[in-house]
Write a protein that holds these residues in place. Structure first.
Motif, PDB file in Angstrom:
ATOM      1  N   THR A  18       0.831  -1.189   0.000  1.00  0.00           N
ATOM      2  CA  THR A  18       0.000   0.000   0.000  1.00  0.00           C
ATOM      3  C   THR A  18       0.875   1.250   0.000  1.00  0.00           C
ATOM      4  O   THR A  18       1.993   1.234   0.530  1.00  0.00           O
ATOM      5  CB  THR A  18      -0.932   0.025   1.238  1.00  0.00           C
ATOM      6  OG1 THR A  18      -1.658   1.258   1.254  1.00  0.00           O
ATOM      7  CG2 THR A  18      -0.143  -0.107   2.533  1.00  0.00           C
ATOM      8  N   ASP A  21      -1.862   6.484   3.485  1.00  0.00           N
ATOM      9  CA  ASP A  21      -2.781   7.596   3.269  1.00  0.00           C
ATOM     10  C   ASP A  21      -2.106   8.947   3.417  1.00  0.00           C
ATOM     11  O   ASP A  21      -2.761   9.980   3.509  1.00  0.00           O
ATOM     12  CB  ASP A  21      -3.980   7.496   4.224  1.00  0.00           C
ATOM     13  CG  ASP A  21      -3.590   7.668   5.680  1.00  0.00           C
ATOM     14  OD1 ASP A  21      -2.390   7.824   5.978  1.00  0.00           O
ATOM     15  OD2 ASP A  21      -4.508   7.641   6.530  1.00  0.00           O
ATOM     16  N   SER A  22      -0.769   8.964   3.428  1.00  0.00           N
ATOM     17  CA  SER A  22      -0.036  10.217   3.537  1.00  0.00           C
ATOM     18  C   SER A  22       0.425  10.682   2.171  1.00  0.00           C
ATOM     19  O   SER A  22       0.738   9.867   1.295  1.00  0.00           O
ATOM     20  CB  SER A  22       1.183  10.051   4.455  1.00  0.00           C
ATOM     21  OG  SER A  22       1.993  11.196   4.430  1.00  0.00           O
ATOM     22  N   GLN A  23       0.449  11.978   1.978  1.00  0.00           N
ATOM     23  CA  GLN A  23       0.972  12.540   0.735  1.00  0.00           C
ATOM     24  C   GLN A  23       2.486  12.722   0.800  1.00  0.00           C
ATOM     25  O   GLN A  23       3.121  13.038  -0.200  1.00  0.00           O
ATOM     26  CB  GLN A  23       0.309  13.889   0.458  1.00  0.00           C
ATOM     27  CG  GLN A  23      -1.201  13.808   0.271  1.00  0.00           C
ATOM     28  CD  GLN A  23      -1.600  12.868  -0.869  1.00  0.00           C
ATOM     29  OE1 GLN A  23      -1.093  12.973  -1.974  1.00  0.00           O
ATOM     30  NE2 GLN A  23      -2.498  11.939  -0.576  1.00  0.00           N
ATOM     31  N   THR A  46      -1.726   7.188  11.076  1.00  0.00           N
ATOM     32  CA  THR A  46      -2.825   6.258  10.794  1.00  0.00           C
ATOM     33  C   THR A  46      -2.295   4.965  10.205  1.00  0.00           C
ATOM     34  O   THR A  46      -2.744   3.865  10.561  1.00  0.00           O
ATOM     35  CB  THR A  46      -3.829   6.906   9.833  1.00  0.00           C
ATOM     36  OG1 THR A  46      -4.366   8.085  10.438  1.00  0.00           O
ATOM     37  CG2 THR A  46      -4.969   5.952   9.510  1.00  0.00           C
ATOM     38  N   ASP A  47      -1.323   5.065   9.296  1.00  0.00           N
ATOM     39  CA  ASP A  47      -0.719   3.866   8.713  1.00  0.00           C
ATOM     40  C   ASP A  47      -0.049   3.013   9.797  1.00  0.00           C
ATOM     41  O   ASP A  47      -0.184   1.788   9.806  1.00  0.00           O
ATOM     42  CB  ASP A  47       0.325   4.247   7.665  1.00  0.00           C
ATOM     43  CG  ASP A  47      -0.263   4.948   6.454  1.00  0.00           C
ATOM     44  OD1 ASP A  47      -1.406   4.618   6.082  1.00  0.00           O
ATOM     45  OD2 ASP A  47       0.418   5.824   5.900  1.00  0.00           O
TER      46      ASP A  47
END
Length: 492
Positions: A18, A21-23, A46-47
């Motif tokens: 994956t 969800d971080s840019q 969060t990851d």
């Protein structure tokens, strides 16, 4: 970007690749050329939490902790087979991201951890005392108490690794954690994530159940999340003693078990009757191996005053023959430091040594003709007192100091006069005297006349004092990831 090797640049969470969800991303550069190698996702908090939760589910609900040791060993052997198949990729990535010269990349950096994995699966796990009977105890008027002692997996483990030996150090944590039946979240160093991310490929190929091993990236924030997360039971960290103390403090709030493999300023004691050829080779290795970026390298050479000048002359001659440059060049014998910041630190310490009155007899500058890359010449100081900063501070760079002594008592005192206690060495034709000295050196491992060949998986690796807590490698490393449970009953 096209490369001559294959690597995985995604996170590995709950058995899947994956981007998270971080840019944000981590930039990985070749320390010899400063060129961009890759950009990998930087894990968000969060990851990291998703990874911990996956490991928790896999431990509490999944099959891995409940498999028989032989079944886990079979999976680990399949991992070893896949690693052996992918060794060319591992070697190429190591040279590019860590700056290892090829002989080191092909041995300690890659093949040695695979050998340790095989040893765990083939020797340690089949013979380990996973359960043993207690000696029956007779209690008059009550009966006979008997039972068994069980060794059980500790739980969810946070494995935080260092940049200098990325695959080796990560595997020295992954191997015992998985062998014990634990589940884990691995976080490699931000500068060298690629080799550790590859471990996810090996886990998939071996059929490791989802969530058993998760691999995230990140720096201070990700590390703090792992060391404080309530679902984590054990933290294993390799790095500096400064960060190690922070890890210890963060984990203490929830009473997690902590295993720490930290820094060193290890001493080699060279007696008057020593084999100077061997002692000089060892001292050269302590300064130049991976540009001095090794916690257990012997960077303080304590030499009897009668052979001091001869040893310094030979050592200077040896350093003059070192070829510094791009490790991709087969002629190179010493590569770069990992980053500009690390080079700056080393150069500042060299300057401190000169200010305090020590004398540089070789090196001390950046190599001529190397305008790119984080290089420092291999450097040797004499005129050093053990109280000087350069004798007490870990450089993590290609710098060694030579300190004379007059008696064995003085040599032992100097060796032990350090906040660290990771490794040591004694050189002497009198092996009985050498053994006596070794027994008095306060360090986790001491070699005599060069010790045994290689990194022996039957040894216990770890330090005294500020060099850490706990042990790694083989059955000693496995033991750190196990709890002891007493199951008892009365025979009536």
């Amino acid at each position: 970007m096209t490369t001559a090797y294959s690597f995985s640049s995604q996170l590995y969470i709950d058995g899947r690749r994956t981007d998270g969800d971080s840019q944000a991303s981590l930039v990985v550069r070749n320390p010899a050329t400063e060129e961009l190698i890759a950009e990998v996702p930087q894990s968000s908090l969060t990851d990291v939490r998703r990874a911990v939760e996956a490991a928790r589910r896999a431990f509490d609900e999944g099959p891995w902790p409940r498999l028989k040791p032989a079944e886990r060993a079979a999976v680990l052997l399949r991992m070893a087979e896949e690693m052996e198949r992918r060794l060319p990729d591992l070697v190429a990535v190591n040279i590019a991201e860590a700056g290892s010269v090829r002989p080191l990349a092909e041995s300690l950096q890659t093949r040695v951890p695979v050998a340790h994995l095989r040893d765990m699966a083939e020797r340690v796990m089949p013979t380990f005392a996973w359960e043993r009977p207690m000696q029956p105890t007779v209690a008059p008027g009550i009966g006979i108490s008997q039972g068994v002692l069980r060794r059980e997996a500790f739980g969810v483990c946070a494995l935080i690794s260092a940049y200098n030996f990325p695959f080796f150090l990560s595997m020295m944590k992954v191997i015992p954690a998985l062998a014990a039946g634990c589940t884990a979240v691995l976080k490699p160093a931000p500068a060298t994530p690629l080799e550790s991310l590859l471990i996810g490929d090996f886990a998939d190929a071996a059929g490791l159940p989802p969530g058993v091993l998760n691999i995230v990236t990140g720096d201070i924030a990700a590390g703090r999340e792992l060391t404080t997360h309530p679902m984590v039971d054990l933290v294993s960290f390799t790095g500096s003693d400064t960060v190690g103390r922070a890890v210890y403090a963060q984990a203490s709030a929830s009473l997690k078990k902590v295993v720490l493999e930290l820094g060193g300023k290890s001493a080699s004691i060279v007696r008057a009757d020593a084999d100077l050829d061997g002692a000089v080779r060892s001292a050269l290795a302590g300064i130049t191996t991976h540009a001095g970026q090794g916690c257990s390298l012997l960077t303080r050479t304590l030499v009897h005053e009668s052979v001091h000048d001869e040893l310094v002359a030979r050592l200077s001659e040896g350093l003059a023959a070192v070829r510094v440059g791009d490790p991709a060049d087969p002629a190179t014998t010493m590569g770069p430091l990992i980053s500009e910041a690390q080079r700056d630190k080393v150069e500042k310490l060299i300057h401190v040594g000169e200010e305090q009155g020590a004398r540089i007899v070789h090196g001390g500058r950046r190599p001529a003709g190397l305008d790119r890359g984080y290089f420092v010449e291999p450097t040797l100081f004499t005129g050093v007192d053990n109280g000087m900063t350069i004798a007490r501070t870990e450089f993590f760079g290609p710098v060694g100091v030579v300190i004379p002594f007059a008696t064995d008592e003085e040599a032992v005192r100097i060796a032990n006069d350090s906040p660290y206690g990771l490794a040591g060495a004694v050189w002497s034709a009198d092996t009985v005297a050498a053994h006596e000295i070794a027994s008095r050196v306060r360090a986790g491992g001491v070699t005599i006349n060069g010790g045994s060949a290689g990194v022996n998986p039957r040894a216990a690796f770890g330090g005294y004092k500020q060099s850490g807590l706990g042990r790694e490698w083989g059955e000693f490393g496995l033991d750190e990831y196990l709890q002891t449970k007493t199951v008892s009953w009365a025979a009536r």
